[in-house]
Design a protein around this motif. Sequence first.
Motif, PDB file in Angstrom:
ATOM      1  N   ASN A 276       0.842  -1.190   0.000  1.00 43.43           N
ATOM      2  CA  ASN A 276       0.000   0.000   0.000  1.00 43.43           C
ATOM      3  C   ASN A 276       0.882   1.246   0.000  1.00 43.43           C
ATOM      4  O   ASN A 276       1.822   1.345   0.786  1.00 43.43           O
ATOM      5  CB  ASN A 276      -0.905  -0.049   1.238  1.00 43.43           C
ATOM      6  N   LYS A 277       0.568   2.211  -0.874  1.00 39.20           N
ATOM      7  CA  LYS A 277       1.410   3.396  -1.042  1.00 39.20           C
ATOM      8  C   LYS A 277       0.602   4.679  -0.883  1.00 39.20           C
ATOM      9  O   LYS A 277      -0.463   4.826  -1.478  1.00 39.20           O
ATOM     10  CB  LYS A 277       2.059   3.376  -2.425  1.00 39.20           C
ATOM     11  N   ALA A 278       1.136   5.614  -0.110  1.00 37.94           N
ATOM     12  CA  ALA A 278       0.608   6.976  -0.027  1.00 37.94           C
ATOM     13  C   ALA A 278       1.539   7.856  -0.848  1.00 37.94           C
ATOM     14  O   ALA A 278       2.760   7.659  -0.839  1.00 37.94           O
ATOM     15  CB  ALA A 278       0.565   7.456   1.414  1.00 37.94           C
ATOM     16  N   GLU A 279       0.961   8.838  -1.559  1.00 37.13           N
ATOM     17  CA  GLU A 279       1.799   9.665  -2.427  1.00 37.13           C
ATOM     18  C   GLU A 279       1.289  11.086  -2.525  1.00 37.13           C
ATOM     19  O   GLU A 279       0.085  11.349  -2.438  1.00 37.13           O
ATOM     20  CB  GLU A 279       1.868   9.059  -3.823  1.00 37.13           C
ATOM     21  N   LEU A 280       2.239  12.008  -2.706  1.00 30.93           N
ATOM     22  CA  LEU A 280       1.895  13.384  -3.003  1.00 30.93           C
ATOM     23  C   LEU A 280       1.310  13.410  -4.400  1.00 30.93           C
ATOM     24  O   LEU A 280       1.950  12.961  -5.344  1.00 30.93           O
ATOM     25  CB  LEU A 280       3.138  14.273  -2.928  1.00 30.93           C
ATOM     26  N   PHE A 281       0.088  13.887  -4.518  1.00 34.45           N
ATOM     27  CA  PHE A 281      -0.594  13.891  -5.807  1.00 34.45           C
ATOM     28  C   PHE A 281      -0.532  15.251  -6.483  1.00 34.45           C
ATOM     29  O   PHE A 281      -0.393  15.338  -7.695  1.00 34.45           O
ATOM     30  CB  PHE A 281      -2.049  13.452  -5.614  1.00 34.45           C
ATOM     31  N   LYS A 282      -0.608  16.322  -5.664  1.00 31.48           N
ATOM     32  CA  LYS A 282      -0.661  17.660  -6.266  1.00 31.48           C
ATOM     33  C   LYS A 282      -0.272  18.699  -5.236  1.00 31.48           C
ATOM     34  O   LYS A 282      -0.499  18.523  -4.048  1.00 31.48           O
ATOM     35  CB  LYS A 282      -2.077  17.932  -6.753  1.00 31.48           C
ATOM     36  N   LEU A 283       0.315  19.800  -5.708  1.00 27.94           N
ATOM     37  CA  LEU A 283       0.510  21.008  -4.933  1.00 27.94           C
ATOM     38  C   LEU A 283       0.772  22.139  -5.895  1.00 27.94           C
ATOM     39  O   LEU A 283       1.068  21.909  -7.069  1.00 27.94           O
ATOM     40  CB  LEU A 283       1.643  20.872  -3.912  1.00 27.94           C
ATOM     41  N   ASP A 284       0.617  23.374  -5.414  1.00 33.75           N
ATOM     42  CA  ASP A 284       0.767  24.535  -6.289  1.00 33.75           C
ATOM     43  C   ASP A 284       2.218  24.832  -6.648  1.00 33.75           C
ATOM     44  O   ASP A 284       2.501  25.380  -7.708  1.00 33.75           O
ATOM     45  CB  ASP A 284       0.151  25.784  -5.641  1.00 33.75           C
ATOM     46  N   GLN A 285       3.147  24.491  -5.786  1.00 35.78           N
ATOM     47  CA  GLN A 285       4.542  24.829  -5.989  1.00 35.78           C
ATOM     48  C   GLN A 285       5.267  23.713  -6.755  1.00 35.78           C
ATOM     49  O   GLN A 285       4.747  22.626  -6.916  1.00 35.78           O
ATOM     50  CB  GLN A 285       5.249  25.046  -4.631  1.00 35.78           C
ATOM     51  N   THR A 286       6.490  24.029  -7.178  1.00 34.52           N
ATOM     52  CA  THR A 286       7.349  23.024  -7.798  1.00 34.52           C
ATOM     53  C   THR A 286       8.166  22.360  -6.696  1.00 34.52           C
ATOM     54  O   THR A 286       8.781  23.037  -5.879  1.00 34.52           O
ATOM     55  CB  THR A 286       8.300  23.671  -8.822  1.00 34.52           C
TER      56      THR A 286
END
Length: 122
Positions: free
Chosen positions: A89-99
């Motif tokens: 099972n994996k949790a991941e950063l999907f989106k954010l406004d910055q680079t």
Amino acid sequence: SVKKTVASAIIPINEMASYRVVVKNNGPKTATNVIVRDILPSGLTFASSSINAKFENGIVQVKIDTLKNGDSTVFTYMTKVVATGKIVNKAELFKLDQTDNTLANNSSTVTINDLTTGPLLG
């Protein structure tokens, strides 16, 4: 960064698995509109989550409007183990406004019921 843990590495079928995900901004700027997701694999059925997370279409997700440099937030959720064998099972950063220039810490994977690490007792 995303760091995921599970309360126990061995969980029998029809028992509950408790997951904890820590989302931290390692800087240098404030992060905005951060979305972290965890797509539940087969073998797990959603049971409940902390108030800051939601479950929809097989995905546990948290949206963080603002996360200052150095700050972190935590979300938790429970699943029922509905299959035998190894479950990844994996949790991941999907989106954010910055680079984000440091991609290596944007996901975290945990495994339960991996028999290659030793036999089940009981």
